[in-house]
Design a protein around this motif. Structure first.
Motif, PDB file in Angstrom:
ATOM      1  N   PHE A 218      32.866  24.285  65.223  1.00 18.98           N
ATOM      2  CA  PHE A 218      33.309  25.614  65.622  1.00 18.98           C
ATOM      3  C   PHE A 218      32.163  26.383  66.281  1.00 18.98           C
ATOM      4  CE2 PHE A 218      36.009  24.214  62.196  1.00 18.98           C
ATOM      5  CZ  PHE A 218      37.274  24.643  62.569  1.00 18.98           C
ATOM      6  N   ILE A 219      32.531  27.258  67.204  1.00 14.08           N
ATOM      7  CA  ILE A 219      31.573  28.153  67.855  1.00 14.08           C
ATOM      8  C   ILE A 219      31.955  29.576  67.501  1.00 14.08           C
ATOM      9  CG2 ILE A 219      30.644  29.003  70.047  1.00 14.08           C
ATOM     10  CD1 ILE A 219      31.245  26.296  71.262  1.00 14.08           C
ATOM     11  N   ALA A 220      30.971  30.352  67.053  1.00 17.29           N
ATOM     12  CA  ALA A 220      31.212  31.761  66.729  1.00 17.29           C
ATOM     13  C   ALA A 220      30.283  32.629  67.563  1.00 17.29           C
ATOM     14  CB  ALA A 220      30.991  32.017  65.244  1.00 17.29           C
ATOM     15  N   ARG A 221      30.804  33.753  68.030  1.00 17.94           N
ATOM     16  CA  ARG A 221      30.009  34.725  68.765  1.00 17.94           C
ATOM     17  C   ARG A 221      30.050  36.049  68.024  1.00 17.94           C
ATOM     18  NH1 ARG A 221      32.872  31.598  72.204  1.00 17.94           N
ATOM     19  NH2 ARG A 221      31.696  30.408  73.772  1.00 17.94           N
ATOM     20  N   ALA A 222      28.893  36.638  67.827  1.00 20.45           N
ATOM     21  CA  ALA A 222      28.813  37.928  67.138  1.00 20.45           C
ATOM     22  C   ALA A 222      28.653  39.035  68.175  1.00 20.45           C
ATOM     23  CB  ALA A 222      27.639  37.935  66.167  1.00 20.45           C
ATOM     24  N   ALA A 223      29.567  39.999  68.121  1.00 16.75           N
ATOM     25  CA  ALA A 223      29.542  41.102  69.089  1.00 16.75           C
ATOM     26  C   ALA A 223      29.230  42.418  68.381  1.00 16.75           C
ATOM     27  CB  ALA A 223      30.882  41.199  69.806  1.00 16.75           C
ATOM     28  N   VAL A 224      28.332  43.184  68.968  1.00 15.27           N
ATOM     29  CA  VAL A 224      27.988  44.508  68.461  1.00 15.27           C
ATOM     30  C   VAL A 224      28.390  45.529  69.524  1.00 15.27           C
ATOM     31  CG1 VAL A 224      26.119  46.022  67.701  1.00 15.27           C
ATOM     32  CG2 VAL A 224      26.058  43.586  67.125  1.00 15.27           C
ATOM     33  N   GLU A 225      29.279  46.423  69.144  1.00 19.36           N
ATOM     34  CA  GLU A 225      29.817  47.423  70.096  1.00 19.36           C
ATOM     35  C   GLU A 225      30.412  46.732  71.327  1.00 19.36           C
ATOM     36  OE1 GLU A 225      29.867  51.145  69.962  1.00 19.36           O
ATOM     37  OE2 GLU A 225      29.891  50.356  67.910  1.00 19.36           O
ATOM     38  N   GLY A 226      31.056  45.587  71.091  1.00 19.00           N
ATOM     39  CA  GLY A 226      31.712  44.862  72.173  1.00 19.00           C
ATOM     40  C   GLY A 226      30.814  43.934  72.959  1.00 19.00           C
ATOM     41  N   GLU A 227      29.493  43.984  72.711  1.00 19.42           N
ATOM     42  CA  GLU A 227      28.550  43.132  73.446  1.00 19.42           C
ATOM     43  C   GLU A 227      28.217  41.896  72.602  1.00 19.42           C
ATOM     44  OE1 GLU A 227      23.904  43.010  74.997  1.00 19.42           O
ATOM     45  OE2 GLU A 227      24.695  44.826  74.031  1.00 19.42           O
ATOM     46  N   VAL A 228      28.457  40.714  73.163  1.00 18.20           N
ATOM     47  CA  VAL A 228      28.103  39.472  72.464  1.00 18.20           C
ATOM     48  C   VAL A 228      26.592  39.304  72.522  1.00 18.20           C
ATOM     49  CG1 VAL A 228      28.308  36.963  72.424  1.00 18.20           C
ATOM     50  CG2 VAL A 228      30.317  38.358  72.935  1.00 18.20           C
ATOM     51  N   GLY A 230      24.721  37.233  69.918  1.00 15.96           N
ATOM     52  CA  GLY A 230      24.293  35.918  69.440  1.00 15.96           C
ATOM     53  C   GLY A 230      25.468  35.011  69.156  1.00 15.96           C
ATOM     54  N   GLN A 231      25.222  33.709  69.199  1.00 10.23           N
ATOM     55  CA  GLN A 231      26.275  32.760  68.862  1.00 10.23           C
ATOM     56  C   GLN A 231      25.704  31.615  68.032  1.00 10.23           C
ATOM     57  OE1 GLN A 231      27.772  31.222  72.690  1.00 10.23           O
ATOM     58  NE2 GLN A 231      26.894  29.240  72.159  1.00 10.23           N
ATOM     59  N   GLY A 232      26.587  30.892  67.359  1.00 16.62           N
ATOM     60  CA  GLY A 232      26.160  29.782  66.527  1.00 16.62           C
ATOM     61  C   GLY A 232      27.270  28.762  66.383  1.00 16.62           C
ATOM     62  N   GLU A 233      26.887  27.558  65.986  1.00 15.73           N
ATOM     63  CA  GLU A 233      27.853  26.478  65.781  1.00 15.73           C
ATOM     64  C   GLU A 233      27.806  26.005  64.333  1.00 15.73           C
ATOM     65  OE1 GLU A 233      27.824  23.224  68.492  1.00 15.73           O
ATOM     66  OE2 GLU A 233      27.386  24.484  70.244  1.00 15.73           O
ATOM     67  N   GLY A 234      28.886  25.355  63.906  1.00 18.57           N
ATOM     68  CA  GLY A 234      28.935  24.821  62.551  1.00 18.57           C
ATOM     69  C   GLY A 234      30.145  23.942  62.365  1.00 18.57           C
ATOM     70  N   PHE A 235      30.170  23.206  61.252  1.00 17.10           N
ATOM     71  CA  PHE A 235      31.296  22.331  60.950  1.00 17.10           C
ATOM     72  C   PHE A 235      32.416  23.070  60.225  1.00 17.10           C
ATOM     73  CE2 PHE A 235      28.501  19.057  62.284  1.00 17.10           C
ATOM     74  CZ  PHE A 235      29.300  17.990  62.629  1.00 17.10           C
ATOM     75  N   SER A 236      32.216  24.375  60.037  1.00 18.50           N
ATOM     76  CA  SER A 236      33.267  25.234  59.495  1.00 18.50           C
ATOM     77  C   SER A 236      33.127  26.586  60.171  1.00 18.50           C
ATOM     78  CB  SER A 236      33.127  25.388  57.979  1.00 18.50           C
ATOM     79  OG  SER A 236      31.952  26.113  57.655  1.00 18.50           O
ATOM     80  N   LYS A 237      34.188  27.397  60.138  1.00 18.68           N
ATOM     81  CA  LYS A 237      34.128  28.730  60.732  1.00 18.68           C
ATOM     82  C   LYS A 237      33.060  29.577  60.049  1.00 18.68           C
ATOM     83  CE  LYS A 237      38.963  28.876  62.270  1.00 18.68           C
ATOM     84  NZ  LYS A 237      40.267  29.558  62.161  1.00 18.68           N
ATOM     85  N   LYS A 238      32.991  29.442  58.724  1.00 17.19           N
ATOM     86  CA  LYS A 238      32.026  30.215  57.944  1.00 17.19           C
ATOM     87  C   LYS A 238      30.595  29.884  58.355  1.00 17.19           C
ATOM     88  CE  LYS A 238      30.683  31.174  53.146  1.00 17.19           C
ATOM     89  NZ  LYS A 238      30.955  30.849  51.713  1.00 17.19           N
ATOM     90  N   GLU A 239      30.304  28.601  58.500  1.00 17.51           N
ATOM     91  CA  GLU A 239      28.956  28.176  58.877  1.00 17.51           C
ATOM     92  C   GLU A 239      28.611  28.662  60.281  1.00 17.51           C
ATOM     93  OE1 GLU A 239      26.257  24.077  59.151  1.00 17.51           O
ATOM     94  OE2 GLU A 239      28.452  23.972  59.110  1.00 17.51           O
ATOM     95  N   ALA A 240      29.570  28.568  61.209  1.00 12.98           N
ATOM     96  CA  ALA A 240      29.345  29.016  62.575  1.00 12.98           C
ATOM     97  C   ALA A 240      29.063  30.516  62.621  1.00 12.98           C
ATOM     98  CB  ALA A 240      30.560  28.681  63.443  1.00 12.98           C
ATOM     99  N   GLN A 241      29.809  31.300  61.848  1.00  9.18           N
ATOM    100  CA  GLN A 241      29.609  32.741  61.816  1.00  9.18           C
ATOM    101  C   GLN A 241      28.266  33.112  61.198  1.00  9.18           C
ATOM    102  OE1 GLN A 241      33.072  34.326  59.842  1.00  9.18           O
ATOM    103  NE2 GLN A 241      34.407  34.008  61.611  1.00  9.18           N
ATOM    104  N   GLN A 242      27.852  32.389  60.161  1.00  7.62           N
ATOM    105  CA  GLN A 242      26.548  32.635  59.555  1.00  7.62           C
ATOM    106  C   GLN A 242      25.429  32.382  60.567  1.00  7.62           C
ATOM    107  OE1 GLN A 242      25.452  33.855  56.719  1.00  7.62           O
ATOM    108  NE2 GLN A 242      27.366  34.057  55.612  1.00  7.62           N
ATOM    109  N   ASN A 243      25.542  31.298  61.321  1.00  5.92           N
ATOM    110  CA  ASN A 243      24.532  30.975  62.333  1.00  5.92           C
ATOM    111  C   ASN A 243      24.529  31.995  63.461  1.00  5.92           C
ATOM    112  OD1 ASN A 243      23.641  28.689  60.973  1.00  5.92           O
ATOM    113  ND2 ASN A 243      25.107  27.342  61.973  1.00  5.92           N
ATOM    114  N   ALA A 244      25.709  32.445  63.851  1.00 10.17           N
ATOM    115  CA  ALA A 244      25.810  33.467  64.893  1.00 10.17           C
ATOM    116  C   ALA A 244      25.187  34.781  64.425  1.00 10.17           C
ATOM    117  CB  ALA A 244      27.276  33.685  65.276  1.00 10.17           C
TER     118      ALA A 244
END
Length: 258
Positions: A218-228, A230-244
């Motif tokens: 999975f790939i997760a992107r973290a957006a602050v005030e609509g601006e992406v 950082g992003q991260g990858e993981g073998f689960s959504k949770k892991e991807a979000q933590q990395n992002a």
């Protein structure tokens, strides 16, 4: 001449075959010794320990032609690890509230720490996964550690499993005092940062398109005030979000330092 030729052919076939059998037996013996050393117990059903090291990406079929992997053992080991660690923390910190105990437990059973412990234990030498995957960049090692815990429980029962987790994992690799002080839930830290600075934080998560037969990522992107940011990858959504979240926090700190 004909008999001599047949004898020569038999030797040519049997010698390499015996060599293969010898190597197989040697590796099997080494695996048994490894399990004995790393768990501190004498294994009963060695096949259950072998299964603990088979990641689903290996696509290995058993005698019944079904795919064999460590997911069920991982599920069981995850439950055992959580319960045993919860009991340790409950007794170690009698004056701490439920929130503290829950956070501290999550820091011990999180994939990053479990991956690190599994690496130090040498589990990577025995993990069976798809050759294309760099297991050091995934949660495969941590999953294998949980599956190993599950295997010990299946083979020996709860009491032996508890001793294994306490003596070979917690006391050997975890500094409870340090873990209690450290907050490695990057997603929570990022959300807290957003609340402090009155800025919205949200995550966009999607499954990555990969080749057939490989483990899903999975790939997760973290957006602050609509601006992406950082992003991260993981073998689960949770892991991807933590990395992002972790990468986003790094970027935000760099911006604040300027």
């Amino acid at each position: 001449m004909h008999l001599l030729y047949l004898k020569h052919c038999r030797k040519a076939v049997i010698k390499p075959l015996l060599h293969i059998i010898k190597l197989f037996s040697l590796r099997r013996g080494k695996f048994y010794s490894f399990i004995k050393k790393v768990t501190g117990i004498i294994p009963g059903d060695i096949s259950i320990y072998k299964q603990a090291f088979i990641h689903k990406s290996a696509m290995i079929k058993g005698k019944d032609r079904r795919f064999v992997n460590n997911e069920r053992l991982e599920y069981l080991g995850d439950a055992m690890l959580g319960a045993i660690v919860a009991n340790v923390l409950y007794n170690r910190f009698p004056n701490k509230n439920e929130g503290f105990l829950t956070k501290t437990r999550s820091r011990i059973v999180n994939r990053s720490l479990l991956n690190d412990i599994a690496l130090k234990m040498g589990l990577g030498d025995w993990v069976n996964a798809q050759s294309k995957i760099d297991i050091s960049q995934t949660s495969i090692l941590g999953d294998a550690l949980e599956a190993l815990i599950g295997a010990v429980y299946v083979d020996k029962g709860y009491e032996v499993c508890e001793k294994f987790v306490l003596n070979q994992i917690v006391l050997e690799y975890v500094d409870l005092k340090q873990v209690a002080k450290k907050d490695s839930n990057y997603k929570s830290l990022l959300i807290e940062w957003g609340q402090k600075h009155k800025q919205s934080v949200h995550f966009i998560t999607e499954e990555k398109h990969i080749s057939e037969g490989a483990a899903p990522t999975f790939i997760a992107r973290a957006a602050v005030e609509g601006e992406v940011i950082g992003q991260g990858e993981g073998f689960s959504k949770k892991e991807a979000q933590q990395n992002a979240a972790r990468n986003t926090l790094k970027e935000l700190r760099l911006r604040e330092a300027k």
